[in-house]
Design a protein around this motif. Structure first.
Motif, PDB file in Angstrom:
ATOM      1  N   THR A   1      30.227  74.830  36.203  1.00  0.00           N
ATOM      2  CA  THR A   1      29.333  74.575  37.339  1.00  0.00           C
ATOM      3  C   THR A   1      29.495  75.630  38.425  1.00  0.00           C
ATOM      4  OG1 THR A   1      30.941  72.984  38.212  1.00  0.00           O
ATOM      5  CG2 THR A   1      29.145  72.102  36.904  1.00  0.00           C
ATOM      6  N   MET A   2      30.717  76.153  38.604  1.00  0.00           N
ATOM      7  CA  MET A   2      30.878  77.209  39.603  1.00  0.00           C
ATOM      8  C   MET A   2      30.116  78.460  39.188  1.00  0.00           C
ATOM      9  SD  MET A   2      34.207  79.267  41.104  1.00  0.00           S
ATOM     10  CE  MET A   2      34.022  80.630  39.945  1.00  0.00           C
ATOM     11  N   LEU A   3      30.212  78.850  37.918  1.00  0.00           N
ATOM     12  CA  LEU A   3      29.489  80.034  37.448  1.00  0.00           C
ATOM     13  C   LEU A   3      27.978  79.814  37.516  1.00  0.00           C
ATOM     14  CD1 LEU A   3      31.713  81.194  34.435  1.00  0.00           C
ATOM     15  CD2 LEU A   3      31.690  82.046  36.784  1.00  0.00           C
TER      16      LEU A   3
ATOM     17  N   PHE B   1      24.586  87.600  22.952  1.00  0.00           N
ATOM     18  CA  PHE B   1      24.563  88.055  24.351  1.00  0.00           C
ATOM     19  C   PHE B   1      23.141  88.107  24.922  1.00  0.00           C
ATOM     20  CE2 PHE B   1      28.381  89.723  22.360  1.00  0.00           C
ATOM     21  CZ  PHE B   1      29.355  89.223  23.209  1.00  0.00           C
ATOM     22  N   SER B   2      22.384  87.059  24.637  1.00  0.00           N
ATOM     23  CA  SER B   2      21.011  86.961  25.151  1.00  0.00           C
ATOM     24  C   SER B   2      21.012  86.830  26.661  1.00  0.00           C
ATOM     25  CB  SER B   2      20.327  85.739  24.528  1.00  0.00           C
ATOM     26  OG  SER B   2      19.253  85.298  25.306  1.00  0.00           O
ATOM     27  N   GLU B   3      19.967  87.334  27.292  1.00  0.00           N
ATOM     28  CA  GLU B   3      19.843  87.251  28.748  1.00  0.00           C
ATOM     29  C   GLU B   3      19.535  85.832  29.223  1.00  0.00           C
ATOM     30  OE1 GLU B   3      17.087  90.152  30.101  1.00  0.00           O
ATOM     31  OE2 GLU B   3      18.324  91.856  29.474  1.00  0.00           O
ATOM     32  N   ASP B   4      19.312  84.910  28.278  1.00  0.00           N
ATOM     33  CA  ASP B   4      19.070  83.511  28.653  1.00  0.00           C
ATOM     34  C   ASP B   4      20.343  82.830  29.141  1.00  0.00           C
ATOM     35  OD1 ASP B   4      16.481  83.827  27.869  1.00  0.00           O
ATOM     36  OD2 ASP B   4      16.758  82.949  25.877  1.00  0.00           O
ATOM     37  N   PHE B   5      21.486  83.481  28.946  1.00  0.00           N
ATOM     38  CA  PHE B   5      22.772  82.870  29.286  1.00  0.00           C
ATOM     39  C   PHE B   5      23.279  83.372  30.634  1.00  0.00           C
ATOM     40  CE2 PHE B   5      22.454  82.357  24.765  1.00  0.00           C
ATOM     41  CZ  PHE B   5      23.100  81.160  24.487  1.00  0.00           C
ATOM     42  N   TYR B   6      23.881  82.462  31.395  1.00  0.00           N
ATOM     43  CA  TYR B   6      24.527  82.866  32.646  1.00  0.00           C
ATOM     44  C   TYR B   6      26.048  82.891  32.505  1.00  0.00           C
ATOM     45  CZ  TYR B   6      26.074  78.080  33.634  1.00  0.00           C
ATOM     46  OH  TYR B   6      26.709  76.860  33.582  1.00  0.00           O
ATOM     47  N   GLY B   7      26.576  82.173  31.498  1.00  0.00           N
ATOM     48  CA  GLY B   7      28.025  82.079  31.375  1.00  0.00           C
ATOM     49  C   GLY B   7      28.466  81.676  29.990  1.00  0.00           C
ATOM     50  N   ALA B   8      29.782  81.782  29.777  1.00  0.00           N
ATOM     51  CA  ALA B   8      30.377  81.402  28.494  1.00  0.00           C
ATOM     52  C   ALA B   8      31.803  80.936  28.747  1.00  0.00           C
ATOM     53  CB  ALA B   8      30.369  82.587  27.535  1.00  0.00           C
ATOM     54  N   ILE B   9      32.315  80.135  27.820  1.00  0.00           N
ATOM     55  CA  ILE B   9      33.714  79.712  27.904  1.00  0.00           C
ATOM     56  C   ILE B   9      34.371  79.869  26.546  1.00  0.00           C
ATOM     57  CG2 ILE B   9      33.216  77.247  27.492  1.00  0.00           C
ATOM     58  CD1 ILE B   9      35.539  76.688  29.533  1.00  0.00           C
ATOM     59  N   LEU B  10      35.590  80.410  26.547  1.00  0.00           N
ATOM     60  CA  LEU B  10      36.370  80.674  25.351  1.00  0.00           C
ATOM     61  C   LEU B  10      37.705  79.942  25.455  1.00  0.00           C
ATOM     62  CD1 LEU B  10      35.866  84.549  25.513  1.00  0.00           C
ATOM     63  CD2 LEU B  10      34.533  82.967  24.088  1.00  0.00           C
ATOM     64  N   GLN B  11      38.298  79.609  24.296  1.00  0.00           N
ATOM     65  CA  GLN B  11      39.617  78.964  24.272  1.00  0.00           C
ATOM     66  C   GLN B  11      40.644  79.974  23.780  1.00  0.00           C
ATOM     67  OE1 GLN B  11      39.702  75.292  24.887  1.00  0.00           O
ATOM     68  NE2 GLN B  11      41.841  75.702  25.347  1.00  0.00           N
TER      69      GLN B  11
END
Length: 950
Positions: free
Chosen positions: A151-153, A204-214
């Motif tokens: 939510t912050m991103l 890496f589409s421009e439709d994305f604002y963020g991602a999270i990895l473990q």
């Protein structure tokens, strides 16, 4: 005197004090006081249907017997939870020490410098290990921290992304299952679209604002994410990494490879498993996001004399300021657990942590080599503490449980094993024997030849914990003294009452706290099979039943691990209820203007639109305005959020009319349980017409505040909402139509729930009701004693306060005195200030609780009356007075120079009782503005600050 009665020990005023106090408030009996305070139409007709109260001795035997029903297996389940070794010096001097666990959130920095230093150490530890620039002072658990990163991103998207409505968030399929469930819970109401997949195939589409990895992944595989993060940034995609804190001792820090946010849990830094919590999560990010980071940040500033001082920084970011504009409703942190985790790093230092991490990785590698020698395939090519073995999961599980061992079984043909700090070479040999038995062959010993379980290219090559504090206190003597040094700087309940309105700082009885140190409760993994947690299941089910009875509701979820999480959970349950009836359009939430800042923030997080309702001059909800707005929005009305008694400390007589208006217009009523301490046994949310409430177990039900957490915020619901109570993806909980997870663990902070279970069990129905009555008596006693000196803003129709009251300090501005001056001067009298400027600016809100004796109430009242005289003597034209200069430190009083127009005795010992038990603030009044202009949130040496400023 019935010496085996817990009620006698919990309730402050003695029986002989009762007549005197009633006489002071001009009431003939407790029954008359209740009649004059609580509206008759909401009073319960029958006593609570609870078991007879146990004595402390009976309860001790009872809880010990229940603990023996838990089976403490060696658990290698992992998934974000690992057995840890709690150093005894930290257990005895922090976890079991009321000087640490009874403190309040450090809003009054001058009397919280010890805790603030401990939290600064914690933040420094997190920044060092994650490689990030800024960390907060803890969040609730790893999954909620991950959701906060999402939510912050979302909030800090670029202008172009916001304009284009970019809303996709990529989630690696390696994310922990409980985290994925919670991301779903948070994403849906905010319009965030989750896309779950293999990070190695991401386009890496421009439709994305963020991602999270473990990092490492849930499977235990360690990936090199540098390339992913670089490509993401090229597409304006910001990346969060959920990282195992111990692995960062050996692996490259996420910050060094470009991560924008790093989150995780510090549980494995010496914190018991506790069947799921409480554990301190961490959240670290770049300094450019300092205005958006959720939770509390401890920063360095200076006091009036220019001396170094600490305080909570950048409070203008917080939900209590931003309200319906907030991106997070975080209110409670996990301060006590953060202090313990930070002190674990202080005790072990960088060399000790390196030893522990190397030991874990070495044992994991030895196990991997051994099972491969037995003919099994080990599936992870790079790992820190977790390996996956191709094997018949059912067969292995049967043999493992015969050996009192738990593994994780992600599917029928895979066994996952996570090694931890408590694992020994003997334990590894037991695991090898289990796999050998499944093969029908003789076991083999571990191979002493070891190679690192991950590629050298992802090995950490930067220093960490270089600050002096992490390289000094490695003997128990030194750490014990350091902890004591910090403790002496903090005012807690073991010194004097903390009369905070809205926060209910009551006694946290030793008999309630003792079970937390029992490993039969502490060493149960939250995802252990249910038949190994029979003691926990009995306690948690009984606590749910007790809370159902107390609230007048049908069902309870213990999963929310803070009051703010309870608010959010309650609203999400209401949302699910409306959607089940095809009322998807119901999204208006009515909130009174006096509400706590978490209320509107929670409503926004739940996807609702906030409409504020007016208050009358008496501070009550304006029923006409509420009715008008309910009618105006009747087609889209989702809920009303209401606090009862009101935030103004009054039992509003129109409450049943208010709840009926909402129901008549299609909404549900959410009752904020912050003031439940004034309801238990007298009335309840069901009686006033509410549909759901959260309870602050860290207020009403005696879980200690811990300096800002732990808290527990379960929700209790009426019958129609019970099907929607939250679940967990690994251990199913909740209703038939359960919403996704609210917290990481199935029952949230289960270990802390033992405290509330003890509180209710030892007080019983009669004791609980009397606790409420004495809370009301104590508040009205203070009100009467301060009458003629201070004005109380709001009272009920018969002139009574509820369990708290608002005292008006605005007239003192004529003398140049602000409400803050009163708060600071109270420190000189040995008291923590009441709640300042909430819910009305320029006021203080006082709540004594039932635990304070008449003698302590009198000391507080004497202090307030003495301060009132000092206010009268103050002048706007001459700010050099005892009020404006407060608090007064020992350094001031012992200085050769004294440039004040009053005596040292008046400054330090204004009343005779103060000299008998003097608490010294360690710094003078802190400069918040200076600290925000020069933001420093790690424990860098003070010389560097001075050089940088020069």
């Amino acid at each position: 005197m019935k010496t085996d009665s817990f009620k006698l020990r919990h309730i402050g005023p003695s029986e002989k004090d009762l007549d005197s106090m009633l006489n002071t408030i001009k009431a003939d009996s407790m029954e008359q006081l209740v009649y004059e305070t609580v509206p008759d139409d909401i009073l319960l007709k029958n006593p609570l249907n609870l078991d007879a109260a146990m004595s402390e001795q009976e309860y001790s035997a009872h809880i010990q017997k229940l603990s023996s029903k838990n089976k403490v297996f060696k658990s290698y389940i992992g998934l974000g939870y690992h057995e840890a070794c709690l150093p005894a010096v930290i257990q005895r001097n922090i976890l079991e020490n009321p000087g640490w666990y009874t403190a309040y959130t450090p809003y009054q920095a001058e009397i919280a410098q010890g805790r603030l230093e401990a939290l600064l150490n914690y933040q420094t530890m997190i920044c060092d290990l994650t490689g990030m620039e800024l960390a907060n002072a803890s969040l609730l658990d790893e999954s909620t921290a991950a959701a906060e990163s999402m939510t912050m991103l979302f909030a800090v998207r670029s202008r172009a992304q916001k304009k284009n409505g970019t809303n996709k968030f990529f989630v690696s399929e390696e994310i922990l299952p409980q985290t994925l469930s919670l991301l779903k819970t948070r994403a849906i109401p905010l319009g965030i679209e989750l896309v779950i997949g293999d990070h190695q195939q991401f386009d890496f589409s421009e439709d994305f604002y963020g991602a999270i990895l473990q990092y490492p992944g849930k499977s235990g595989q360690v990936y090199d994410y540098a390339g992913f993060i670089e490509k993401a940034h090229q597409s304006e995609i910001k990346v969060a990494v959920a990282a195992d804190i111990l692995s960062l001792v050996m692996l490259k820090s996420p910050g060094s490879i470009g991560a924008d946010v790093v989150v995780g849990t510090t549980q494995r830094f010496g914190i018991p498993l506790g069947y799921g919590g409480p554990h301190a999560a961490y959240f670290a990010t770049k300094e450019e996001f300092k205005r958006n980071i959720p939770g509390r940040i401890i920063g360095v500033t200076q006091d009036t004399d220019g001396n170094r001082a600490l305080r909570m920084a950048l409070q203008t970011r917080e939900q209590h300021i931003k309200r319906d504009k907030a991106t997070s409703n975080i209110c409670t942190a996990q301060v006590l657990l953060a202090v313990m985790a930070g002190m674990y790093a202080v005790y072990h230092g960088p060399e000790g942590l390196t030893y522990i991490a190397n030991k874990v990785n070495t044992l994991t590698t030895q196990l991997s080599v051994a099972v491969e020698k037995l003919g099994y395939q080990q599936l992870n090519t790079a790992y820190f503490d977790t390996i996956r073995i191709a094997a018949d999961a059912k067969e292995i599980q049967q043999i493992a449980e015969e050996h009192e061992v738990n593994f994780y079984y992600p599917d029928a043909n895979t066994v996952s094993i996570s090694i931890n700090e408590a694992t020994t070479a003997k334990d590894i040999n037991t695991i090898i024997a289990i796999f050998a038995k499944a093969k029908g062959t003789a076991t083999i010993a571990i191979d002493e030849y070891v190679t690192t379980g991950f590629d050298v290219t992802i090995k950490r090559d930067t220093e960490f914990l270089t600050n002096e504090v992490f390289n000094t206190y490695h003997s128990e003597t030194e750490l014990m003294r350091y902890i004591k040094k910090l403790e002496r700087k903090d005012l807690s309940l073991n010194h004097s009452m903390i009369p905070l309105g809205s926060c209910t700082m009551k006694l946290n009885a030793a008999s309630e706290m003792l079970p937390l140190s029992n490993p039969q409760w502490g060493n149960i993994h939250p995802f252990a099979p249910l038949n190994q947690a029979e003691g926990y299941q009995i306690v948690l089910k009984k606590l749910e039943d007790q809370l159902n009875e107390i609230t007048g509701f049908a069902a309870t979820s213990l999963q929310p691990n803070s009051g703010a999480q309870g608010e959010f959970a309650g609203l999400m349950v209401i949302r699910a209820y409306h959607e089940s009836r095809n009322d998807h359009h119901r999204n208006i939430c009515l909130i009174p203007s006096s509400a706590h800042g978490t209320n509107p923030a929670s409503a926004v997080m739940a996807g609702m639109k906030v409409v504020v309702t007016k208050a009358t001059e008496e501070g009550n909800i304006d029923v006409d305005d509420l009715r008008e707005k309910a009618l105006q929005y009747k087609d889209n009305l989702a809920a009303l959020m209401v606090t009862y008694p009101s935030t103004h400390g009054v039992y509003e007589s129109a409450i049943k009319e208010i709840t009926k208006i909402i129901h008549d217009n299609g909404g549900q009523v959410y009752m904020d349980g912050a003031n439940m301490n004034a309801q238990v046994g007298l009335t309840n949310p069901g009686a006033i017409g509410a549909d759901v409430c959260h309870l602050n177990l860290h207020k009403t039900f005696a879980i200690p505040h811990g300096g800002g957490g732990p808290g527990v915020g379960p929700i209790c619901v009426a019958k129609q909402l019970a099907p929607f109570l939250p679940s967990n993806p690994i251990i199913p909980t909740g209703g038939e139509e359960a919403i996704t997870a609210i917290s990481s663990a199935p029952w949230g902070s289960a270990l802390a729930c033992l405290i509330s279970y003890g509180y209710i069990t030892m007080l019983g129905a009669k004791g609980l009701k009397e606790a409420t009555e004495y809370a009301i008596l104590n508040a009205n006693y203070i009100k009467e004693r301060l009458d003629g000196h201070y004005d109380v803003l709001y009272t009920g129709e018969r002139g009574r306060a509820a369990h708290e009251m608002i005292v008006d300090c605005r007239p003192f501005k004529a003398n140049g005195i602000e409400v803050t001056d009163i708060a600071k001067r109270l420190m000189d009298y040995g008291f923590h200030a009441p709640t300042v400027s909430f819910p009305v600016a320029g006021t203080i809100m006082i709540e004594p609780t039932e635990s304070e004796s008449k003698a302590e109430l009198d000391r507080f009242c004497d202090a307030m009356i003495s301060i009132r005289q000092e206010i009268a003597e103050a002048s706007k034209d001459n700010p050099n007075n005892v009020m404006k200069n407060a608090p007064h430190t020992m350094r001031m009083l012992t200085s050769d120079q004294w440039d004040f127009p009053y005596t040292r005795e008046q400054a330090a010992y204004p009343l005779s009782y103060v000299a008998d038990n003097k608490f010294w603030p360690t710094v003078r009044r802190v400069d918040d503005a200076y600290g925000d202009r020069n933001l420093i949130c790690t424990c860098t040496p003070i010389e560097e600050y001075m050089e940088a400023e020069a």
